[in-house]
Design a protein around this motif. Sequence first.
Motif, PDB file in Angstrom:
ATOM      1  N   ALA A   1       0.820  -1.219   0.000  1.00 54.71           N
ATOM      2  CA  ALA A   1       0.000   0.000   0.000  1.00 54.71           C
ATOM      3  C   ALA A   1       0.851   1.265   0.000  1.00 54.71           C
ATOM      4  O   ALA A   1       0.407   2.318  -0.468  1.00 54.71           O
ATOM      5  CB  ALA A   1      -0.945   0.004   1.200  1.00 54.71           C
ATOM      6  N   THR A   2       2.073   1.175   0.502  1.00 52.62           N
ATOM      7  CA  THR A   2       2.927   2.358   0.595  1.00 52.62           C
ATOM      8  C   THR A   2       4.195   2.217  -0.244  1.00 52.62           C
ATOM      9  O   THR A   2       5.126   3.003  -0.081  1.00 52.62           O
ATOM     10  CB  THR A   2       3.313   2.617   2.065  1.00 52.62           C
ATOM     11  OG1 THR A   2       3.925   1.446   2.616  1.00 52.62           O
ATOM     12  CG2 THR A   2       2.082   2.972   2.890  1.00 52.62           C
ATOM     13  N   THR A   3       4.235   1.200  -1.110  1.00 49.81           N
ATOM     14  CA  THR A   3       5.414   0.977  -1.952  1.00 49.81           C
ATOM     15  C   THR A   3       5.078   1.315  -3.393  1.00 49.81           C
ATOM     16  O   THR A   3       4.258   0.637  -4.015  1.00 49.81           O
ATOM     17  CB  THR A   3       5.889  -0.481  -1.854  1.00 49.81           C
ATOM     18  OG1 THR A   3       6.159  -0.807  -0.492  1.00 49.81           O
ATOM     19  CG2 THR A   3       7.142  -0.701  -2.686  1.00 49.81           C
ATOM     20  N   PRO A   4       5.691   2.357  -3.968  1.00 48.49           N
ATOM     21  CA  PRO A   4       5.373   2.745  -5.343  1.00 48.49           C
ATOM     22  C   PRO A   4       5.980   1.779  -6.354  1.00 48.49           C
ATOM     23  O   PRO A   4       7.077   1.256  -6.150  1.00 48.49           O
ATOM     24  CB  PRO A   4       6.004   4.131  -5.472  1.00 48.49           C
ATOM     25  CG  PRO A   4       7.149   4.103  -4.505  1.00 48.49           C
ATOM     26  CD  PRO A   4       6.692   3.254  -3.357  1.00 48.49           C
ATOM     27  N   ALA A   5       5.263   1.545  -7.441  1.00 48.25           N
ATOM     28  CA  ALA A   5       5.786   0.744  -8.548  1.00 48.25           C
ATOM     29  C   ALA A   5       6.333   1.674  -9.616  1.00 48.25           C
ATOM     30  O   ALA A   5       5.756   2.731  -9.890  1.00 48.25           O
ATOM     31  CB  ALA A   5       4.680  -0.137  -9.136  1.00 48.25           C
ATOM     32  N   THR A   6       7.449   1.286 -10.240  1.00 51.24           N
ATOM     33  CA  THR A   6       8.043   2.106 -11.295  1.00 51.24           C
ATOM     34  C   THR A   6       8.041   1.400 -12.638  1.00 51.24           C
ATOM     35  O   THR A   6       8.529   1.954 -13.628  1.00 51.24           O
ATOM     36  CB  THR A   6       9.486   2.481 -10.915  1.00 51.24           C
ATOM     37  OG1 THR A   6      10.247   1.293 -10.700  1.00 51.24           O
ATOM     38  CG2 THR A   6       9.506   3.333  -9.642  1.00 51.24           C
ATOM     39  N   THR A   7       7.512   0.159 -12.684  1.00 56.85           N
ATOM     40  CA  THR A   7       7.437  -0.596 -13.934  1.00 56.85           C
ATOM     41  C   THR A   7       6.097  -1.315 -14.001  1.00 56.85           C
ATOM     42  O   THR A   7       5.395  -1.460 -12.990  1.00 56.85           O
ATOM     43  CB  THR A   7       8.555  -1.648 -14.035  1.00 56.85           C
ATOM     44  OG1 THR A   7       8.357  -2.628 -12.997  1.00 56.85           O
ATOM     45  CG2 THR A   7       9.927  -1.021 -13.903  1.00 56.85           C
TER      46      THR A   7
END
Length: 216
Positions: A164-170
């Motif tokens: 929930a608090t970890t952004p995805a970059t791909t």
Amino acid sequence: MADSDNSMTLPFVTRRQVLAGGMIISTTLVLEKSAVAGDPVATSTPPDPALVLWREWETAHKLTERLCRKQQRLETSLAESVSFPRVTVRLSEGDDVTIHSIEALNEVLGKGPDVAVLRKAAEAEFAAHQACWDAAAEETGYTAALRAERVAGDRAGDLLEAFATTPATTLAGVAGKLDAVLREGEAWEECSEFPWPQIRSALSDLVRIAEQMVPE
């Protein structure tokens, strides 16, 4: 012979539905290839934190499943050899009721003085059966297996919360998030109802887009 409704609730029976997660491995490989081929962020450092988190969760999730299957096998064997802790009492109406917990016993008999002798005898019989179960559970390794499964499950749960608090970059990171939510959520909910079909559709969309980016 009548059984109490409470006797159907066994606190020591694992209720988690064990799921197979075969699709996501090939899915993630496709998305990782597409990330490298068409997503400039994919080659940057550090790597996609959501994908790193997904790999940790996947490891913990698979370990939990293996331990769950192990303790269920041991539990089945234990139930056949010792049987689940229980006590059968006869009510004033003449019905025999089989009860599987002290809480259920107190609910069925109540705590009035008129049933004090019956309740005390039933509690003693249940305690003896529980002690027999506990000793056999320790000896067969069931207690250790159940404890290990809970530890692994807690670890997988903590990692799931972290999405929930970890952004995805791909795209692969986004797919990892969806996969974890889908596989964990479907273990507890009706898979044909909202939001599971929509989540499965979104994950399929990502795979389709990734395959278009990397046809091979």
